[in-house]
Design an enzyme around this catalytic site. Structure first.
Site, PDB file in Angstrom:
ATOM      1  N   LYS A  87      -6.006   7.442   0.925  1.00  0.00           N
ATOM      2  CA  LYS A  87      -7.178   6.718   1.368  1.00  0.00           C
ATOM      3  C   LYS A  87      -6.826   5.366   1.999  1.00  0.00           C
ATOM      4  O   LYS A  87      -7.581   4.826   2.795  1.00  0.00           O
ATOM      5  CB  LYS A  87      -8.110   6.451   0.168  1.00  0.00           C
ATOM      6  CG  LYS A  87      -8.584   7.688  -0.509  1.00  0.00           C
ATOM      7  CD  LYS A  87      -9.379   7.311  -1.780  1.00  0.00           C
ATOM      8  CE  LYS A  87      -9.736   8.523  -2.587  1.00  0.00           C
ATOM      9  NZ  LYS A  87     -10.256   8.143  -3.912  1.00  0.00           N
ATOM     10  N   GLY A  88      -5.691   4.804   1.597  1.00  0.00           N
ATOM     11  CA  GLY A  88      -5.383   3.403   1.898  1.00  0.00           C
ATOM     12  C   GLY A  88      -5.461   2.977   3.353  1.00  0.00           C
ATOM     13  O   GLY A  88      -5.718   1.820   3.647  1.00  0.00           O
ATOM     14  N   GLU A 144      -0.134   4.538   8.166  1.00  0.00           N
ATOM     15  CA  GLU A 144      -0.068   4.268   6.727  1.00  0.00           C
ATOM     16  C   GLU A 144      -0.547   2.850   6.440  1.00  0.00           C
ATOM     17  O   GLU A 144      -0.366   1.951   7.263  1.00  0.00           O
ATOM     18  CB  GLU A 144       1.384   4.390   6.254  1.00  0.00           C
ATOM     19  CG  GLU A 144       1.747   5.727   5.644  1.00  0.00           C
ATOM     20  CD  GLU A 144       1.245   5.895   4.206  1.00  0.00           C
ATOM     21  OE1 GLU A 144       0.263   5.227   3.815  1.00  0.00           O
ATOM     22  OE2 GLU A 144       1.840   6.698   3.486  1.00  0.00           O
ATOM     23  N   ASP A 145      -1.113   2.665   5.251  1.00  0.00           N
ATOM     24  CA  ASP A 145      -1.452   1.300   4.839  1.00  0.00           C
ATOM     25  C   ASP A 145      -0.190   0.502   4.549  1.00  0.00           C
ATOM     26  O   ASP A 145      -0.033  -0.621   4.983  1.00  0.00           O
ATOM     27  CB  ASP A 145      -2.386   1.321   3.609  1.00  0.00           C
ATOM     28  CG  ASP A 145      -1.859   2.161   2.449  1.00  0.00           C
ATOM     29  OD1 ASP A 145      -0.826   2.856   2.600  1.00  0.00           O
ATOM     30  OD2 ASP A 145      -2.492   2.135   1.373  1.00  0.00           O
ATOM     31  N   ASP A 160       6.178   1.589   0.910  1.00  0.00           N
ATOM     32  CA  ASP A 160       6.747   0.917  -0.258  1.00  0.00           C
ATOM     33  C   ASP A 160       8.111   1.546  -0.565  1.00  0.00           C
ATOM     34  O   ASP A 160       9.120   1.151   0.002  1.00  0.00           O
ATOM     35  CB  ASP A 160       5.746   1.065  -1.407  1.00  0.00           C
ATOM     36  CG  ASP A 160       6.170   0.351  -2.676  1.00  0.00           C
ATOM     37  OD1 ASP A 160       7.242  -0.274  -2.691  1.00  0.00           O
ATOM     38  OD2 ASP A 160       5.429   0.422  -3.669  1.00  0.00           O
ATOM     39  N   LYS A 209       7.425  -2.886   2.771  1.00  0.00           N
ATOM     40  CA  LYS A 209       8.246  -3.621   1.793  1.00  0.00           C
ATOM     41  C   LYS A 209       9.709  -3.248   2.020  1.00  0.00           C
ATOM     42  O   LYS A 209      10.248  -2.372   1.341  1.00  0.00           O
ATOM     43  CB  LYS A 209       7.834  -3.247   0.361  1.00  0.00           C
ATOM     44  CG  LYS A 209       6.393  -3.590  -0.018  1.00  0.00           C
ATOM     45  CD  LYS A 209       6.123  -3.198  -1.480  1.00  0.00           C
ATOM     46  CE  LYS A 209       4.667  -3.381  -1.861  1.00  0.00           C
ATOM     47  NZ  LYS A 209       4.346  -2.833  -3.200  1.00  0.00           N
ATOM     48  N   PHE A 261       2.585  -6.734  -5.378  1.00  0.00           N
ATOM     49  CA  PHE A 261       1.451  -5.818  -5.279  1.00  0.00           C
ATOM     50  C   PHE A 261       0.307  -6.490  -4.542  1.00  0.00           C
ATOM     51  O   PHE A 261      -0.105  -7.598  -4.877  1.00  0.00           O
ATOM     52  CB  PHE A 261       0.999  -5.336  -6.661  1.00  0.00           C
ATOM     53  CG  PHE A 261       0.102  -4.134  -6.565  1.00  0.00           C
ATOM     54  CD1 PHE A 261       0.610  -2.886  -6.239  1.00  0.00           C
ATOM     55  CD2 PHE A 261      -1.266  -4.253  -6.754  1.00  0.00           C
ATOM     56  CE1 PHE A 261      -0.215  -1.773  -6.110  1.00  0.00           C
ATOM     57  CE2 PHE A 261      -2.108  -3.152  -6.625  1.00  0.00           C
ATOM     58  CZ  PHE A 261      -1.573  -1.908  -6.307  1.00  0.00           C
ATOM     59  N   VAL A 262      -0.185  -5.824  -3.525  1.00  0.00           N
ATOM     60  CA  VAL A 262      -1.240  -6.413  -2.699  1.00  0.00           C
ATOM     61  C   VAL A 262      -2.455  -5.496  -2.635  1.00  0.00           C
ATOM     62  O   VAL A 262      -2.328  -4.276  -2.783  1.00  0.00           O
ATOM     63  CB  VAL A 262      -0.731  -6.719  -1.271  1.00  0.00           C
ATOM     64  CG1 VAL A 262       0.390  -7.750  -1.298  1.00  0.00           C
ATOM     65  CG2 VAL A 262      -0.264  -5.450  -0.553  1.00  0.00           C
ATOM     66  N   ASP A 271      -5.916  -0.720  -2.570  1.00  0.00           N
ATOM     67  CA  ASP A 271      -6.705  -0.809  -3.802  1.00  0.00           C
ATOM     68  C   ASP A 271      -5.866  -1.036  -5.049  1.00  0.00           C
ATOM     69  O   ASP A 271      -4.658  -0.769  -5.062  1.00  0.00           O
ATOM     70  CB  ASP A 271      -7.459   0.511  -4.016  1.00  0.00           C
ATOM     71  CG  ASP A 271      -6.512   1.629  -4.452  1.00  0.00           C
ATOM     72  OD1 ASP A 271      -5.519   1.876  -3.733  1.00  0.00           O
ATOM     73  OD2 ASP A 271      -6.741   2.217  -5.520  1.00  0.00           O
ATOM     74  N   ARG A 280     -10.755  -2.332  -1.912  1.00  0.00           N
ATOM     75  CA  ARG A 280     -10.495  -1.805  -0.563  1.00  0.00           C
ATOM     76  C   ARG A 280     -11.356  -2.528   0.473  1.00  0.00           C
ATOM     77  O   ARG A 280     -10.992  -2.611   1.642  1.00  0.00           O
ATOM     78  CB  ARG A 280     -10.810  -0.301  -0.503  1.00  0.00           C
ATOM     79  CG  ARG A 280      -9.884   0.571  -1.326  1.00  0.00           C
ATOM     80  CD  ARG A 280     -10.041   2.042  -0.923  1.00  0.00           C
ATOM     81  NE  ARG A 280      -9.520   2.961  -1.918  1.00  0.00           N
ATOM     82  CZ  ARG A 280      -8.255   3.349  -2.005  1.00  0.00           C
ATOM     83  NH1 ARG A 280      -7.369   2.872  -1.156  1.00  0.00           N
ATOM     84  NH2 ARG A 280      -7.864   4.204  -2.929  1.00  0.00           N
TER      85      ARG A 280
HETATM   86  P1  XMP Z   1       5.480   4.879  -1.216  1.00  0.00           P
HETATM   87  O1  XMP Z   1       6.199   4.323  -2.405  1.00  0.00           O
HETATM   88  O2  XMP Z   1       5.350   6.364  -1.263  1.00  0.00           O
HETATM   89  O3  XMP Z   1       4.052   4.279  -1.374  1.00  0.00           O
HETATM   90  O4  XMP Z   1       6.055   4.349   0.084  1.00  0.00           O
HETATM   91  C1  XMP Z   1       3.106   4.489  -0.479  1.00  0.00           C
HETATM   92  C2  XMP Z   1       1.729   4.373  -1.063  1.00  0.00           C
HETATM   93  O5  XMP Z   1       1.668   3.645  -2.307  1.00  0.00           O
HETATM   94  C3  XMP Z   1       0.570   2.762  -2.333  1.00  0.00           C
HETATM   95  N1  XMP Z   1       1.067   1.361  -2.470  1.00  0.00           N
HETATM   96  C4  XMP Z   1       0.305   0.287  -2.666  1.00  0.00           C
HETATM   97  N2  XMP Z   1      -1.037   0.165  -2.773  1.00  0.00           N
HETATM   98  N3  XMP Z   1      -0.798  -2.178  -3.031  1.00  0.00           N
HETATM   99  C5  XMP Z   1      -1.573  -1.073  -2.965  1.00  0.00           C
HETATM  100  O6  XMP Z   1      -2.778  -1.208  -3.058  1.00  0.00           O
HETATM  101  C6  XMP Z   1       0.554  -2.150  -2.927  1.00  0.00           C
HETATM  102  O7  XMP Z   1       1.217  -3.193  -2.994  1.00  0.00           O
HETATM  103  C7  XMP Z   1       1.129  -0.841  -2.743  1.00  0.00           C
HETATM  104  N4  XMP Z   1       2.412  -0.406  -2.596  1.00  0.00           N
HETATM  105  C8  XMP Z   1       2.318   0.943  -2.423  1.00  0.00           C
HETATM  106  C9  XMP Z   1      -0.140   2.967  -1.029  1.00  0.00           C
HETATM  107  O8  XMP Z   1      -1.202   3.854  -1.211  1.00  0.00           O
HETATM  108  C10 XMP Z   1       0.880   3.592  -0.111  1.00  0.00           C
HETATM  109  O9  XMP Z   1       0.340   4.432   0.867  1.00  0.00           O
HETATM  110 MG    MG Z   2      -1.650   5.279   0.613  1.00  0.00          MG
END
Ligand code: XMP
Ligand code: MG
Length: 174
Positions: free
Chosen positions: A43-44, A98-99, A102, A130, A151-152, A158, A164
């Site tokens: 959803k992000g 992508e949002d 990470d 990141k 964490f943001v 969210d 969101r």
């Molecule tokens: P990965 O680790 O698969 O993570 O690259 C991707 C998804 O994890 C969520 N994500 C976050 N959501 N604040 C958030 O609200 C954060 O700091 C954060 N870091 C990772 C997000 O959904 C992303 O698509």
């Molecule tokens: Mg996501």
């Protein structure tokens, strides 16, 4: 105003608007005359994607896929596919939106999945990244901001389904 508790603004909505417009313009230039599918990861990404596509001045298709890997404020290391992609991507250029990248677990999963669908090309567009976590393992073709391992929330991101709808991006302590 709706603001997360124990938070500070990391990116103000004005800075966000500026960077999103810039990415949209770049994509418009890069994909002129090509058949482009913008693929949002729910959803992000939905807030970022909604703003971004209105800065892409091309005849594009917009699709969504729903993946989840986070449990609260931590990566679970596992990716769950909640809503699969139904569109045929053959001979289409794809931009994954992508949002945030990470650990890269979600992106690894998605890139592997798309390979089997025979698109003409695949690029990655992430609002946030990141690099200290994913160790720059990826080429992020279009990127809003790089952040530290924090964490943001806000602008689509969210914490347990909340925040969101915040206009700014906040760093929160959880
Ligand atoms: P990965 O680790 O698969 O993570 O690259 C991707 C998804 O994890 C969520 N994500 C976050 N959501 N604040 C958030 O609200 C954060 O700091 C954060 N870091 C990772 C997000 O959904 C992303 O698509
Ligand atoms: Mg996501």
């Amino acid at each position: 105003m709706n603001e997360p508790k124990n938070s500070s603004i990391l990116f103000h909505e004005h800075a966000i608007k500026e960077v999103v417009a810039k990415i949209g313009l770049q994509i418009t230039t890069d994909y002129k005359g090509r058949s482009l599918v913008v693929l949002g990861v729910l959803k992000g990404s939905f807030v970022f994607l909604a703003d971004l596509i209105r800065h892409i001045d091309l005849d594009i298709e917009t699709e969504f896929i729903q993946l989840a890997s986070y449990d609260g404020a931590k990566s679970s290391g596992k990716v769950t596919l909640n809503a699969p992609l139904k569109t045929d991507l053959r001979n289409h250029h794809v931009i994954i939106v992508e949002d945030i990248i990470d650990t890269g677990t979600t992106l690894d999963y998605l890139l592997a999945m798309l390979k089997g669908k025979g698109p003409a090309s695949v690029r990655v567009c992430a609002f946030l990244s990141k690099p200290s976590v994913h160790k720059n393992r990826y080429t992020i073709d279009y990127q809003g901001f790089e952040i530290a391992n924090e964490f943001v929330v806000g602008y689509g991101l969210d914490y347990r389904g909340r925040y969101r709808n915040c206009r700014h991006v906040y760093q929160i302590k959880v």
